[in-house]
Write an enzyme that holds these catalytic residues in place. Structure first.
Site, mmCIF file in Angstrom:
data_model
loop_
_atom_site.group_PDB
_atom_site.id
_atom_site.type_symbol
_atom_site.label_atom_id
_atom_site.label_comp_id
_atom_site.label_asym_id
_atom_site.label_seq_id
_atom_site.Cartn_x
_atom_site.Cartn_y
_atom_site.Cartn_z
ATOM 1 N N HIS A 108 -20.183 -12.487 12.159
ATOM 2 C CA HIS A 108 -19.424 -13.483 12.924
ATOM 3 C C HIS A 108 -20.311 -14.683 13.267
ATOM 4 O O HIS A 108 -19.897 -15.839 13.161
ATOM 5 C CB HIS A 108 -18.908 -12.879 14.230
ATOM 6 C CG HIS A 108 -17.893 -11.797 14.065
ATOM 7 N ND1 HIS A 108 -18.140 -10.491 14.416
ATOM 8 C CD2 HIS A 108 -16.618 -11.818 13.590
ATOM 9 C CE1 HIS A 108 -17.067 -9.761 14.181
ATOM 10 N NE2 HIS A 108 -16.141 -10.535 13.662
ATOM 11 N N ARG A 115 -15.956 -2.402 12.683
ATOM 12 C CA ARG A 115 -15.641 -0.971 12.550
ATOM 13 C C ARG A 115 -16.894 -0.114 12.339
ATOM 14 O O ARG A 115 -16.846 1.101 12.539
ATOM 15 C CB ARG A 115 -14.657 -0.747 11.402
ATOM 16 C CG ARG A 115 -13.229 -1.163 11.741
ATOM 17 C CD ARG A 115 -12.260 -0.804 10.623
ATOM 18 N NE ARG A 115 -10.875 -0.963 11.051
ATOM 19 C CZ ARG A 115 -10.201 -2.100 11.005
ATOM 20 N NH1 ARG A 115 -10.808 -3.189 10.549
ATOM 21 N NH2 ARG A 115 -8.947 -2.179 11.417
ATOM 22 N N GLN A 123 -7.860 -11.292 2.466
ATOM 23 C CA GLN A 123 -7.402 -12.052 3.631
ATOM 24 C C GLN A 123 -7.666 -13.539 3.444
ATOM 25 O O GLN A 123 -6.845 -14.382 3.817
ATOM 26 C CB GLN A 123 -8.109 -11.555 4.893
ATOM 27 C CG GLN A 123 -7.807 -12.386 6.132
ATOM 28 C CD GLN A 123 -8.515 -11.856 7.357
ATOM 29 O OE1 GLN A 123 -8.034 -10.938 8.007
ATOM 30 N NE2 GLN A 123 -9.665 -12.421 7.686
ATOM 31 N N MET A 170 -11.711 -10.854 16.146
ATOM 32 C CA MET A 170 -11.133 -9.820 17.000
ATOM 33 C C MET A 170 -12.222 -9.197 17.873
ATOM 34 O O MET A 170 -12.063 -8.094 18.392
ATOM 35 C CB MET A 170 -10.421 -8.748 16.167
ATOM 36 C CG MET A 170 -9.184 -9.273 15.466
ATOM 37 S SD MET A 170 -7.941 -8.024 15.079
ATOM 38 C CE MET A 170 -8.853 -6.960 13.983
ATOM 39 N N GLN A 191 -1.189 -6.965 13.231
ATOM 40 C CA GLN A 191 -1.793 -6.738 11.917
ATOM 41 C C GLN A 191 -2.258 -5.304 11.721
ATOM 42 O O GLN A 191 -2.829 -4.976 10.682
ATOM 43 C CB GLN A 191 -2.950 -7.712 11.682
ATOM 44 C CG GLN A 191 -4.195 -7.460 12.496
ATOM 45 C CD GLN A 191 -5.202 -8.580 12.335
ATOM 46 O OE1 GLN A 191 -4.959 -9.720 12.752
ATOM 47 N NE2 GLN A 191 -6.324 -8.285 11.705
ATOM 48 N N SER A 244 -19.408 -5.120 9.836
ATOM 49 C CA SER A 244 -18.025 -5.023 10.277
ATOM 50 C C SER A 244 -18.004 -4.454 11.683
ATOM 51 O O SER A 244 -18.849 -3.629 12.047
ATOM 52 C CB SER A 244 -17.231 -4.102 9.336
ATOM 53 O OG SER A 244 -15.965 -3.779 9.893
ATOM 54 N N ASP A 253 -13.621 -10.047 3.832
ATOM 55 C CA ASP A 253 -12.165 -9.904 3.802
ATOM 56 C C ASP A 253 -11.626 -10.807 2.700
ATOM 57 O O ASP A 253 -10.931 -11.797 2.949
ATOM 58 C CB ASP A 253 -11.579 -10.252 5.167
ATOM 59 C CG ASP A 253 -12.047 -9.291 6.250
ATOM 60 O OD1 ASP A 253 -11.628 -8.118 6.227
ATOM 61 O OD2 ASP A 253 -12.856 -9.691 7.106
#
Length: 282
Positions: free
Chosen positions: A37, A188, A154, A30, A61, A186, A151
């Site tokens: 990543h 976030r 997930q 995302m 989501q 993250s 995650d």
């Protein structure tokens, strides 16, 4: 590296690669890319001929509209990073109309995976994850797809999706990448203030004590200890701490009945939600 925004263009490019016998590795993201990543992409680079990275902030989501709107969108910076690091060949950068031209009503039988932990606290979240990943898998049709262990739940949902849809795709789990002070990387994290980012080390520091605590405490005592430790640092608040069987993700009752347990946690720092986990071999 090429950047494509339309499904038809991506499909055509990948078909040409397949016709040349090339294997395709896929990393769905995302955006707001970080070293975590990049580690997934590097793993894909080591194992596949072509690395495809998607960047799409998926609205289905997010069960919290405010969280969706505040999610970092740094697309130009992401593209520049990928060009500089040379870890991928194709970037798929669709907009919402491209991925959702019409309203979607599809649902997936995820069983108890959407009833515990993240599923319980974020209703509908994993249905949204399964929906977008299935759409991306149908478009990219990779040989391998790479997901981070941060995650943790997930990852189990994606494996369930592959089983349900009978996708001929190998799911490759990749280790959590952490900041120097231990916080799991993250997107976030970008929303944390400098002091909160520094103090967030308390999450992993606390989780790291669980292997010792297991020897002398009950499950409930450990949960209480974790909450007390993390919440001793303002403004962190534990949403949940759960001890689950690493393979089934079902909450455990007795450590002695398991060979591997994973402690999973969600913590709020004001309105920023952070998740982490640690696996403990027994």
């Amino acid at each position: 590296m090429i950047v494509l925004k339309h499904i038809k263009d991506l499909k055509a490019e990948l078909q040409a690669r397949r016709n040349q016998g090339q294997t395709i590795g896929f990393v769905p993201t995302m955006g707001a890319l970080h070293q975590g990543h990049l580690s997934l992409m590097q793993c894909a680079r080591n194992q596949c001929d072509v690395v495809v990275v998607s960047i799409f902030v998926n609205p289905t989501q997010f069960n919290n509209k405010d969280d969706y709107e505040k999610y970092p969108r740094l697309f130009d910076k992401d593209i520049e990073l990928l060009q500089n690091t040379k870890v991928c060949d194709i970037v798929f950068l669709p907009d919402e109309k491209e991925m959702y031209p019409t309203a979607e009503k599809r649902s997936f039988d995820l069983g108890y995976l959407e009833e515990v932990m993240e599923g319980a606290f974020r209703p509908g979240h994993f249905q949204g994850v399964a929906l977008i990943v299935s759409k991306l898998f149908d478009i990219v049709m990779p040989h391998k797809a790479y997901f981070g262990k941060k995650d943790f739940q997930q990852l189990a949902v994606i494996r369930r999706l592959v089983e349900l849809e009978k996708y001929p795709i190998e799911i490759v789990p990749c280790d959590i990448v952490r900041e120097p002070h231990g916080l799991a990387m993250s997107s976030r994290n970008l929303r944390l203030s400098k002091i909160d980012f520094e103090n967030a080390k308390i999450i992993y520091q606390t989780l790291s004590h669980i292997p010792e605590w297991i020897k002398v405490m009950t499950i409930q005592e450990i949960k209480t200890k974790v909450i007390e430790s993390i919440e001793s640092v303002a403004p962190f608040k534990v949403e949940y701490i759960e001890m689950v069987n690493t393979f089934t993700l079902k909450p455990i009752i007795d450590f002695k009945q398991h060979t591997s347990v994973t402690a999973c946690i969600a913590v709020f720092c004001n309105d920023v939600r952070l998740i982490d986990n640690i696996e403990i071999k027994l």
